[in-house]
Design an enzyme around this catalytic site. Sequence first.
Site, PDB file in Angstrom:
ATOM      1  N   CYS A 175       0.673  -1.400   0.130  1.00 19.07           N
ATOM      2  CA  CYS A 175      -0.332  -0.038   0.141  1.00 19.07           C
ATOM      3  C   CYS A 175       0.731   1.412   0.318  1.00 19.07           C
ATOM      4  CB  CYS A 175      -1.044   0.552   1.373  1.00 19.07           C
ATOM      5  SG  CYS A 175      -0.237   0.084   3.033  1.00 19.07           S
ATOM      6  N   LEU A 176       0.028   2.207  -0.521  1.00 19.43           N
ATOM      7  CA  LEU A 176       1.085   2.988  -0.780  1.00 19.43           C
ATOM      8  C   LEU A 176       1.611   4.176   0.888  1.00 19.43           C
ATOM      9  CD1 LEU A 176      -1.201   4.817  -3.325  1.00 19.43           C
ATOM     10  CD2 LEU A 176       1.054   4.072  -3.714  1.00 19.43           C
TER      11      LEU A 176
END
Length: 273
Positions: A175-176
């Site tokens: 995930c970012l």
Amino acid sequence: MMLTEKLEQLKALFAEMEQALIAYSGGVDSTLVAKIAYDVLGDRALAVTAVSPSLLPEELADATAQAATIGIAHKIVHTHEMENPNYTSNPVNRCYFCKSELHDTLKPLALELGYPYVVDGVNADDLHDYRPGIQAAKERGARSPLAEIGVTKAEVRQLSQQLGLPWWEKPAQPCLSSRFPYGEEITIAKLQRVGRAEIYLRNLGWDNLRVRSEGDTARIELPPEKIADFVLKTDLPTLVSTFQNLGFIYVTLDLEGYRSGKLNQVLQHIAAP
């Protein structure tokens, strides 16, 4: 244990479950789990992807396309970890709060739809890294077939290739939120900025990369063997201008190169006396 034996054990595990809901991100691990679950269980397997600002839209598109290729039923849910200050303050155990939100969403859904098990794509190698999210999943009763059978990341790719999955070499795409140093607050604007920067680089042909964000600085990580080509072949002034238009002030290149989990190296210094 031979890889063929591990595959048979995975199939047997799903046969015992009879029904399973897969926490499905579209990454190579959870996609392999979804493939095997579908091969064994058919319409008694369901892949569920959680959507939030920390997921690139392109990753959701990949997950949807891959599920369709496999044939497994695919459902999208929305998670709200960005509403939890324990998550957005970005502590070293941030992933614990992310996975807590995920499994607090998936477990009731599974029970509502009649699935006795929620399974994820955690593999045997993940157990040897700092992954606080694994604990959150365990606390909520999730199972990790790959880890249970002892399937490593390399074996995930081997099995995916053997089963004819065209994305078996797909780079890892956590995930970012993993792009920010621990302690720096995470906001939707920052996530979008990093996401757009990575999409820009991927559109230039650089697939396996990270854009780490620290304050106003973007630090590009590429595999070490790709760094020289990147400098020679990339229009650097245009790249800098593009990143600055996204909101960064400084744009740098990490000369050590990309390494999964690199931000965790700071934990050694935090733990040191």
